[in-house]
Write a protein that holds these residues in place. Sequence first.
Motif, short mmCIF file in Angstrom:
data_model
loop_
_atom_site.label_atom_id
_atom_site.label_comp_id
_atom_site.label_asym_id
_atom_site.label_seq_id
_atom_site.Cartn_x
_atom_site.Cartn_y
_atom_site.Cartn_z
N ASP A 1 -7.07 8.72 -1.54
CA ASP A 1 -7.51 8.50 -0.16
C ASP A 1 -6.81 7.30 0.48
OD1 ASP A 1 -9.20 10.64 -0.23
OD2 ASP A 1 -11.06 9.49 -0.21
N ASN A 2 -5.59 7.02 0.04
CA ASN A 2 -4.87 5.87 0.59
C ASN A 2 -4.74 5.99 2.11
OD1 ASN A 2 -3.92 3.94 -1.49
ND2 ASN A 2 -3.12 5.81 -2.43
N PRO A 3 -5.09 4.94 2.87
CA PRO A 3 -4.97 4.98 4.33
C PRO A 3 -3.64 4.42 4.82
CG PRO A 3 -6.26 3.08 3.68
CD PRO A 3 -5.86 3.79 2.40
N GLY A 4 -3.33 4.74 6.08
CA GLY A 4 -2.09 4.24 6.67
C GLY A 4 -2.19 3.93 8.15
N ASN A 5 -3.28 4.36 8.78
CA ASN A 5 -3.48 4.06 10.20
C ASN A 5 -4.49 2.94 10.35
OD1 ASN A 5 -1.79 6.00 11.62
ND2 ASN A 5 -3.11 7.54 10.69
N VAL A 6 -4.13 1.91 11.06
CA VAL A 6 -4.97 0.73 11.21
C VAL A 6 -5.57 0.74 12.61
CG1 VAL A 6 -5.05 -1.79 11.15
CG2 VAL A 6 -3.54 -0.55 9.59
N PHE A 7 -6.89 0.75 12.68
CA PHE A 7 -7.58 0.79 13.96
C PHE A 7 -7.98 -0.63 14.38
CE2 PHE A 7 -8.59 4.94 11.92
CZ PHE A 7 -7.87 5.74 12.81
N PRO A 8 -8.29 -0.85 15.65
CA PRO A 8 -8.70 -2.19 16.11
C PRO A 8 -9.85 -2.74 15.27
CG PRO A 8 -8.32 -0.77 18.00
CD PRO A 8 -8.21 0.11 16.78
N GLY A 9 -9.67 -3.96 14.81
CA GLY A 9 -10.67 -4.59 13.95
C GLY A 9 -10.40 -4.44 12.48
N ASP A 10 -9.51 -3.50 12.09
CA ASP A 10 -9.17 -3.31 10.68
C ASP A 10 -8.25 -4.43 10.19
OD1 ASP A 10 -10.59 -1.00 10.45
OD2 ASP A 10 -8.87 0.35 10.54
N ASN A 11 -8.32 -4.69 8.91
CA ASN A 11 -7.32 -5.52 8.27
C ASN A 11 -5.99 -4.77 8.28
OD1 ASN A 11 -5.65 -6.87 6.38
ND2 ASN A 11 -7.41 -7.49 5.13
N ARG A 12 -4.93 -5.41 8.76
CA ARG A 12 -3.63 -4.73 8.85
C ARG A 12 -3.15 -4.23 7.50
NH1 ARG A 12 0.45 -7.33 9.53
NH2 ARG A 12 -0.33 -9.43 9.13
N LEU A 13 -3.62 -4.87 6.43
CA LEU A 13 -3.17 -4.47 5.09
C LEU A 13 -3.78 -3.16 4.63
CD1 LEU A 13 -3.16 -7.95 3.30
CD2 LEU A 13 -1.20 -6.67 4.20
N ARG A 14 -4.70 -2.58 5.42
CA ARG A 14 -5.19 -1.24 5.08
C ARG A 14 -4.06 -0.22 5.10
NH1 ARG A 14 -8.91 2.25 7.00
NH2 ARG A 14 -9.67 2.71 4.91
N ASP A 15 -2.99 -0.52 5.81
CA ASP A 15 -1.84 0.39 5.80
C ASP A 15 -1.09 0.20 4.48
OD1 ASP A 15 0.41 1.90 6.10
OD2 ASP A 15 1.25 0.73 7.76
N VAL A 16 -1.44 1.03 3.52
CA VAL A 16 -0.71 1.04 2.24
C VAL A 16 0.29 2.18 2.19
CG1 VAL A 16 -2.50 -0.16 0.93
CG2 VAL A 16 -2.59 2.33 1.13
N GLU A 17 0.19 3.12 3.13
CA GLU A 17 1.12 4.25 3.13
C GLU A 17 2.55 3.80 3.45
OE1 GLU A 17 -1.46 8.19 4.34
OE2 GLU A 17 -0.69 6.94 5.96
N THR A 18 2.69 2.85 4.37
CA THR A 18 4.04 2.43 4.76
C THR A 18 4.82 1.82 3.60
OG1 THR A 18 3.46 2.18 7.09
CG2 THR A 18 5.34 0.90 6.30
N PRO A 19 4.29 0.83 2.87
CA PRO A 19 5.08 0.32 1.74
C PRO A 19 5.31 1.35 0.65
CG PRO A 19 2.89 -0.68 1.78
CD PRO A 19 3.06 0.04 3.07
N MET A 20 4.35 2.24 0.43
CA MET A 20 4.57 3.29 -0.57
C MET A 20 5.69 4.22 -0.13
SD MET A 20 0.97 4.44 -2.29
CE MET A 20 0.20 5.05 -0.80
N ALA A 21 5.68 4.64 1.13
CA ALA A 21 6.71 5.55 1.62
C ALA A 21 8.09 4.91 1.54
CB ALA A 21 6.40 5.97 3.06
N LYS A 22 8.19 3.61 1.82
CA LYS A 22 9.47 2.92 1.71
C LYS A 22 10.01 3.01 0.28
CE LYS A 22 8.76 -0.50 5.40
NZ LYS A 22 8.51 -1.93 5.70
N ALA A 23 9.13 2.91 -0.69
CA ALA A 23 9.56 2.96 -2.09
C ALA A 23 9.91 4.37 -2.53
CB ALA A 23 8.45 2.40 -2.99
N ILE A 24 9.19 5.37 -2.03
CA ILE A 24 9.32 6.74 -2.52
C ILE A 24 10.48 7.48 -1.86
CG2 ILE A 24 8.17 9.00 -2.61
CD1 ILE A 24 5.50 7.40 -2.79
N GLY A 25 10.62 7.38 -0.54
CA GLY A 25 11.63 8.17 0.18
C GLY A 25 11.17 9.60 0.39
N GLU A 26 12.13 10.51 0.52
CA GLU A 26 11.80 11.91 0.82
C GLU A 26 11.15 12.62 -0.36
OE1 GLU A 26 14.56 14.42 2.82
OE2 GLU A 26 15.56 12.75 3.85
N VAL A 27 10.29 13.58 -0.05
CA VAL A 27 9.65 14.41 -1.06
C VAL A 27 9.75 15.87 -0.62
CG1 VAL A 27 8.05 12.53 -1.62
CG2 VAL A 27 7.31 14.35 -0.07
#
Length: 420
Positions: free
Chosen positions: A272-298
């Motif tokens: 259930d990893n999140p990637g969209n950060v809504f107003p009031g959220d901790n910006r670090l809730r976006d874990v999808e972006t760093p994971m995608a940078k590491a993984i690349g295309e699938v």
Amino acid sequence: MGTGIFSQVPVAGAPLPAWQKGYLDLHHINTGRGSSAFYILPDGTTMLVDAGEISPLDSRTFTPRNSKLKPDDSHKPYEWIVRYIQQVSPNKNKAVIDYALITHFHDDHFGAWYPDAPEAASGKFKLTGITGVAELLPIGTLIDRGYPDYNYPYDIKKQADQYGGGEIRFGHTMGNYFNFLSAKQQAGMKVAGLKAGSRRQLRLRHDAGAYPSFYIQNVKANQWIWTGKDSTVVQHFPAIDTANRASWPDENSLSLALTINYGPFTYYTGGDNPGNVFPGDNRLRDVETPMAKAIGEVDVATMDHHGNRDAVNEFQVRTFKPRIWIGQSWSADHPGHEVLIRMTNTHIYPGPRDLFATNMLDANRYVIGPLIDRAYKSQQGHILVRVLPGGAVYYVIILDDSTSAMPVKAVFGPYESKGK
């Protein structure tokens, strides 16, 4: 589809041709009560990722918001998962699970305690989700996000009721899980935490030498995210400030994530990893972006958080560029309308893409409208991705979830892997 590609051709209405050595079978099992996936690796090594079982007392299960129990209510969800595994496993009724992964501690991924749940033969724990599966099928190694201390971001053994996120009787659920671990460890089951960055922890157990291009890359565990280089990881979340609960990562953002790689083929799954950060959220809730940078295309991606609105962000969509999206869905939240728009938007990435869902509710169709029918190749059923030997070609096979016989419902492909 010719017989030169498959030694046995799947035919709608007929039983699924059996797994054969060299195939990578990625089964997404639909019980209507959460996520569960069962993988048969090329040498016959088996792996279960999650075994969801929402409490039957949860009000969600009585409303049109939630899918119905599949194929019917004659068995518990964990029993249906076991029956599915026994039917498709190389060893059938002698099936074993070499690895079982629990991506995170939410009921739709590992089961919920409830008062009337059946008891294990030992009497030491109740059967629900993963505890029920493990009572009926032997598990070699169980891997979760908390082992061995279960103290991130708080002491889960002591404070699960206090910080459990509102799930019904979460303290009881975790207590039951810890009783289960203790009992099964005494019986020989191994327990471990996922080592982020490693591609050696989850290995072929039977004939690894025959498949040198196969590996599983551990991408994320708790606060640790793979960088994409060697086995190095970075700490995404800062040290816990015990006095400021608002700064703690939530359970979803601590989900395990990995890729399965077979020659040119790559598959992603991430709880259930999140990637969209809504107003009031901790910006670090976006874990999808760093994971995608590491993984690349699938080639194939399961939708994080079932395609819910806080996941499957634009950067992930643009970076993964999958040919196949799989939604392990059971709720009217799956998928969010804007999430579906992102996944189907050819301005984000060009070319065709096919979407598949384990369930699609009328509530989704009423709100989202015709985009669902345009986007999805299949909206109901178990979803099998069958990758042929070597990894260059794969198919998506839908199995009928309305009957325990699980005949083939439809076949899509062949698809060619993109390679790297």
